[in-house]
Design a protein around this motif. Structure first.
Motif, PDB file in Angstrom:
ATOM      1  N   ALA A 100       0.823  -1.211   0.000  1.00 46.45           N
ATOM      2  CA  ALA A 100       0.000   0.000   0.000  1.00 46.45           C
ATOM      3  C   ALA A 100       0.857   1.261   0.000  1.00 46.45           C
ATOM      4  O   ALA A 100       0.502   2.261  -0.627  1.00 46.45           O
ATOM      5  N   GLY A 101       1.988   1.217   0.695  1.00 45.58           N
ATOM      6  CA  GLY A 101       2.890   2.361   0.678  1.00 45.58           C
ATOM      7  C   GLY A 101       3.460   2.611  -0.703  1.00 45.58           C
ATOM      8  O   GLY A 101       3.580   3.757  -1.151  1.00 45.58           O
ATOM      9  N   GLY A 102       3.805   1.530  -1.401  1.00 44.13           N
ATOM     10  CA  GLY A 102       4.313   1.661  -2.757  1.00 44.13           C
ATOM     11  C   GLY A 102       3.273   2.239  -3.709  1.00 44.13           C
ATOM     12  O   GLY A 102       3.594   3.069  -4.563  1.00 44.13           O
ATOM     13  N   MET A 103       2.014   1.821  -3.558  1.00 40.66           N
ATOM     14  CA  MET A 103       0.959   2.356  -4.399  1.00 40.66           C
ATOM     15  C   MET A 103       0.745   3.835  -4.138  1.00 40.66           C
ATOM     16  O   MET A 103       0.503   4.620  -5.066  1.00 40.66           O
ATOM     17  N   ALA A 104       0.840   4.255  -2.869  1.00 40.15           N
ATOM     18  CA  ALA A 104       0.697   5.670  -2.540  1.00 40.15           C
ATOM     19  C   ALA A 104       1.841   6.487  -3.127  1.00 40.15           C
ATOM     20  O   ALA A 104       1.630   7.573  -3.678  1.00 40.15           O
ATOM     21  N   LEU A 105       3.056   5.969  -3.030  1.00 41.58           N
ATOM     22  CA  LEU A 105       4.218   6.670  -3.580  1.00 41.58           C
ATOM     23  C   LEU A 105       4.094   6.816  -5.089  1.00 41.58           C
ATOM     24  O   LEU A 105       4.296   7.900  -5.652  1.00 41.58           O
ATOM     25  N   SER A 106       3.752   5.726  -5.775  1.00 46.85           N
ATOM     26  CA  SER A 106       3.622   5.752  -7.230  1.00 46.85           C
ATOM     27  C   SER A 106       2.412   6.566  -7.682  1.00 46.85           C
ATOM     28  O   SER A 106       2.518   7.429  -8.557  1.00 46.85           O
ATOM     29  N   GLY A 107       1.258   6.300  -7.069  1.00 44.27           N
ATOM     30  CA  GLY A 107       0.019   6.937  -7.505  1.00 44.27           C
ATOM     31  C   GLY A 107      -0.006   8.441  -7.258  1.00 44.27           C
ATOM     32  O   GLY A 107      -0.255   9.238  -8.170  1.00 44.27           O
ATOM     33  N   PHE A 108       0.264   8.833  -6.012  1.00 42.24           N
ATOM     34  CA  PHE A 108       0.235  10.262  -5.697  1.00 42.24           C
ATOM     35  C   PHE A 108       1.434  10.977  -6.312  1.00 42.24           C
ATOM     36  O   PHE A 108       1.353  12.165  -6.632  1.00 42.24           O
ATOM     37  N   GLY A 109       2.547  10.251  -6.475  1.00 43.66           N
ATOM     38  CA  GLY A 109       3.685  10.842  -7.157  1.00 43.66           C
ATOM     39  C   GLY A 109       3.351  11.198  -8.595  1.00 43.66           C
ATOM     40  O   GLY A 109       3.726  12.265  -9.094  1.00 43.66           O
ATOM     41  N   ALA A 110       2.648  10.294  -9.288  1.00 41.50           N
ATOM     42  CA  ALA A 110       2.232  10.572 -10.666  1.00 41.50           C
ATOM     43  C   ALA A 110       1.275  11.760 -10.712  1.00 41.50           C
ATOM     44  O   ALA A 110       1.365  12.611 -11.615  1.00 41.50           O
ATOM     45  N   CYS A 111       0.358  11.826  -9.756  1.00 35.03           N
ATOM     46  CA  CYS A 111      -0.566  12.971  -9.696  1.00 35.03           C
ATOM     47  C   CYS A 111       0.197  14.277  -9.472  1.00 35.03           C
ATOM     48  O   CYS A 111      -0.127  15.309 -10.064  1.00 35.03           O
ATOM     49  N   ALA A 112       1.206  14.232  -8.617  1.00 39.03           N
ATOM     50  CA  ALA A 112       2.006  15.427  -8.350  1.00 39.03           C
ATOM     51  C   ALA A 112       2.731  15.886  -9.610  1.00 39.03           C
ATOM     52  O   ALA A 112       2.782  17.090  -9.915  1.00 39.03           O
ATOM     53  N   LEU A 113       3.314  14.945 -10.352  1.00 36.88           N
ATOM     54  CA  LEU A 113       4.020  15.297 -11.583  1.00 36.88           C
ATOM     55  C   LEU A 113       3.064  15.916 -12.598  1.00 36.88           C
ATOM     56  O   LEU A 113       3.390  16.922 -13.244  1.00 36.88           O
ATOM     57  N   ALA A 114       1.898  15.322 -12.774  1.00 33.31           N
ATOM     58  CA  ALA A 114       0.931  15.840 -13.742  1.00 33.31           C
ATOM     59  C   ALA A 114       0.438  17.222 -13.336  1.00 33.31           C
ATOM     60  O   ALA A 114       0.331  18.132 -14.177  1.00 33.31           O
ATOM     61  N   ALA A 115       0.135  17.412 -12.051  1.00 32.87           N
ATOM     62  CA  ALA A 115      -0.361  18.703 -11.583  1.00 32.87           C
ATOM     63  C   ALA A 115       0.725  19.781 -11.647  1.00 32.87           C
ATOM     64  O   ALA A 115       0.450  20.933 -11.984  1.00 32.87           O
ATOM     65  N   ALA A 116       1.962  19.408 -11.344  1.00 33.26           N
ATOM     66  CA  ALA A 116       3.066  20.365 -11.431  1.00 33.26           C
ATOM     67  C   ALA A 116       3.276  20.796 -12.880  1.00 33.26           C
ATOM     68  O   ALA A 116       3.520  21.976 -13.168  1.00 33.26           O
ATOM     69  N   ALA A 117       3.184  19.848 -13.815  1.00 34.99           N
ATOM     70  CA  ALA A 117       3.333  20.177 -15.229  1.00 34.99           C
ATOM     71  C   ALA A 117       2.233  21.119 -15.702  1.00 34.99           C
ATOM     72  O   ALA A 117       2.448  21.940 -16.606  1.00 34.99           O
ATOM     73  N   ALA A 118       1.051  21.027 -15.080  1.00 40.53           N
ATOM     74  CA  ALA A 118      -0.068  21.895 -15.441  1.00 40.53           C
ATOM     75  C   ALA A 118      -0.045  23.208 -14.673  1.00 40.53           C
ATOM     76  O   ALA A 118      -0.914  24.065 -14.892  1.00 40.53           O
ATOM     77  N   GLY A 119       0.926  23.378 -13.766  1.00 38.95           N
ATOM     78  CA  GLY A 119       1.011  24.608 -12.984  1.00 38.95           C
ATOM     79  C   GLY A 119      -0.096  24.748 -11.963  1.00 38.95           C
ATOM     80  O   GLY A 119      -0.601  25.851 -11.738  1.00 38.95           O
ATOM     81  N   GLU A 120      -0.474  23.643 -11.323  1.00 38.19           N
ATOM     82  CA  GLU A 120      -1.567  23.627 -10.343  1.00 38.19           C
ATOM     83  C   GLU A 120      -1.032  23.262  -8.962  1.00 38.19           C
ATOM     84  O   GLU A 120      -1.057  22.084  -8.556  1.00 38.19           O
ATOM     85  N   PRO A 121      -0.546  24.239  -8.184  1.00 38.25           N
ATOM     86  CA  PRO A 121       0.007  23.928  -6.861  1.00 38.25           C
ATOM     87  C   PRO A 121      -1.027  23.374  -5.883  1.00 38.25           C
ATOM     88  O   PRO A 121      -0.681  22.605  -4.983  1.00 38.25           O
ATOM     89  N   GLU A 122      -2.302  23.746  -6.046  1.00 41.48           N
ATOM     90  CA  GLU A 122      -3.335  23.254  -5.126  1.00 41.48           C
ATOM     91  C   GLU A 122      -3.521  21.743  -5.230  1.00 41.48           C
ATOM     92  O   GLU A 122      -4.045  21.112  -4.309  1.00 41.48           O
ATOM     93  N   LEU A 123      -3.113  21.170  -6.354  1.00 45.11           N
ATOM     94  CA  LEU A 123      -3.155  19.722  -6.521  1.00 45.11           C
ATOM     95  C   LEU A 123      -1.772  19.097  -6.374  1.00 45.11           C
ATOM     96  O   LEU A 123      -1.621  18.040  -5.766  1.00 45.11           O
ATOM     97  N   ALA A 124      -0.764  19.759  -6.923  1.00 40.15           N
ATOM     98  CA  ALA A 124       0.585  19.191  -6.936  1.00 40.15           C
ATOM     99  C   ALA A 124       1.160  19.061  -5.530  1.00 40.15           C
ATOM    100  O   ALA A 124       1.759  18.026  -5.190  1.00 40.15           O
ATOM    101  N   VAL A 125       0.994  20.074  -4.710  1.00 44.40           N
ATOM    102  CA  VAL A 125       1.597  20.054  -3.369  1.00 44.40           C
ATOM    103  C   VAL A 125       0.967  18.980  -2.474  1.00 44.40           C
ATOM    104  O   VAL A 125       1.691  18.198  -1.849  1.00 44.40           O
ATOM    105  N   PRO A 126      -0.376  18.903  -2.374  1.00 40.47           N
ATOM    106  CA  PRO A 126      -0.954  17.816  -1.561  1.00 40.47           C
ATOM    107  C   PRO A 126      -0.572  16.422  -2.071  1.00 40.47           C
ATOM    108  O   PRO A 126      -0.290  15.524  -1.274  1.00 40.47           O
ATOM    109  N   ALA A 127      -0.559  16.241  -3.391  1.00 35.60           N
ATOM    110  CA  ALA A 127      -0.187  14.934  -3.938  1.00 35.60           C
ATOM    111  C   ALA A 127       1.259  14.606  -3.609  1.00 35.60           C
ATOM    112  O   ALA A 127       1.585  13.467  -3.229  1.00 35.60           O
ATOM    113  N   ALA A 128       2.138  15.593  -3.737  1.00 33.44           N
ATOM    114  CA  ALA A 128       3.548  15.370  -3.409  1.00 33.44           C
ATOM    115  C   ALA A 128       3.722  15.090  -1.922  1.00 33.44           C
ATOM    116  O   ALA A 128       4.554  14.253  -1.530  1.00 33.44           O
ATOM    117  N   ALA A 129       2.938  15.763  -1.086  1.00 32.35           N
ATOM    118  CA  ALA A 129       3.023  15.528   0.363  1.00 32.35           C
ATOM    119  C   ALA A 129       2.624  14.099   0.700  1.00 32.35           C
ATOM    120  O   ALA A 129       3.270  13.436   1.530  1.00 32.35           O
TER     121      ALA A 129
END
Length: 328
Positions: A144-173
């Motif tokens: 489950a930890g690996g899925m969280a790292l991979s899944g939310f990490g991917a969300c953080a990358l996508a949101a950062a690329a779109a310039g959306e800190p409100e999504l990128a920062v929580p996902a990265a956290a």
């Protein structure tokens, strides 16, 4: 500070906070006082283990959000789920109460998103399913930890690329908190995630996915593909149990990952096998989002084919292992 740097800082702060708190809980012995997991006939482990990993992930993520100054609108229903799930870890709550609170959190998410009535009910139901399937899949070291790292990490990358800190920062956290937790959860695990971690993570995957779709950051298929290794395993297993007329709501050991561990593959190799599937799904989703739409069908077909092949291989291995047990 750019969105990418803010996200990276959030991930680092969260990872340090999660690892630091879990180290402290283990060092002082408080980990065993807060909540423990007792082995039973459905368990894949054999010793009493603290299930406080979720507290590390939550604490690390909250610290990262405080440092970054980002306050997601769905933080309150997520916090309610943390409290209810920790009470369940410690004392055990009735199924009705747990599911009732999951629906309350899902309803709050739908209201906060301002969805029209036509979409409100199906989105709420899918949110409750996502909330629980993550918990269903939390049963093997590092999974489950690996899925969280991979899944939310991917969300953080996508949101950062779109310039959306409100999504990128929580996902990265959340990804960073999962990384800090994995320090103590890789096989042989010293702590388990517990419901206080798995239930909120499932809810937050749904919340991030919905928010990203509404903001136009990613298409509706993005988060389901990113989290497909968990979604497919839990959904196929549930469907099989329902078709056999079994009590599908009861705990069991029939998930694909459980069969893999039980057939002799072991916790560590099962985790790394799952990580390969997670990385494949995340990479294909990120590429399909970034490239021209002509690439979308083949890039989404690839993880589907990989997951199908993995499931067939595990089923075949499981049948062969059962045959050897019958001979003995």
């Amino acid at each position: 500070m750019t969105v990418a740097l803010s996200s990276l800082l959030a991930a680092v702060v969260s990872a340090a906070g999660a690892a630091g708190l879990l180290w402290l809980l283990l060092r002082t012995g408080w980990a065993w006082r807060l909540a423990t997991d007792e082995p039973n006939h459905r368990s894949l482990h054999t010793r009493v283990t603290p299930r406080v990993g979720g507290w590390g992930i939550v604490a690390g993520s909250v610290l990262a959000l405080a440092v970054s100054g980002v306050a997601p609108p769905w933080a309150l229903p997520a916090a309610v789920l943390v409290g209810v799930s920790f009470a369940d870890d410690r004392h055990g709550l009735s199924t009705g109460l747990r599911f009732g609170m999951h629906f309350v959190a899902a309803a709050a998410l739908v209201l906060l998103a301002g969805l029209p009535g036509l979409w409100a009910l199906p989105v709420a139901v899918l949110t409750v399913w996502m909330t629980n399937l993550y918990n269903f899949m939390d049963g093997s070291d590092g999974l489950a930890g690996g899925m969280a790292l991979s899944g939310f990490g991917a969300c953080a990358l996508a949101a950062a690329a779109a310039g959306e800190p409100e999504l990128a920062v929580p996902a990265a956290a959340l990804a960073g908190g999962a990384a800090g937790f994995l320090v103590f959860n890789l096989h042989p695990a010293r702590v388990f995630m517990g419901d206080a971690g798995s239930i909120p993570l499932g809810f937050l995957a749904a919340a991030l996915g919905l928010e990203g779709v509404l903001r136009g950051v990613w298409p509706a298929w993005f988060v389901p593909v990113v989290f497909a290794p968990f979604i497919v395993d839990a959904s196929v297993t549930l469907a099989r149990r329902m078709l056999r007329g079994e009590r599908f709501w009861q705990a069991h050991r029939e998930h694909f990952y459980q069969r893999l561990v039980r057939s002799g593959f072991g916790h560590a190799r099962t985790a790394w096998f799952a990580y390969a599937l997670m990385a494949t799904c995340a990479a294909c989703a990120l590429l399909a989002r970034a490239l021209d739409s002509a690439w979308t069908p083949p890039l989404l077909a690839l993880p589907a084919a990989v997951l199908l092949a993995a499931g067939l291989w595990i089923d075949r291995r499981w049948r062969a292992w059962n045959d050897t047990q019958d001979i003995r």
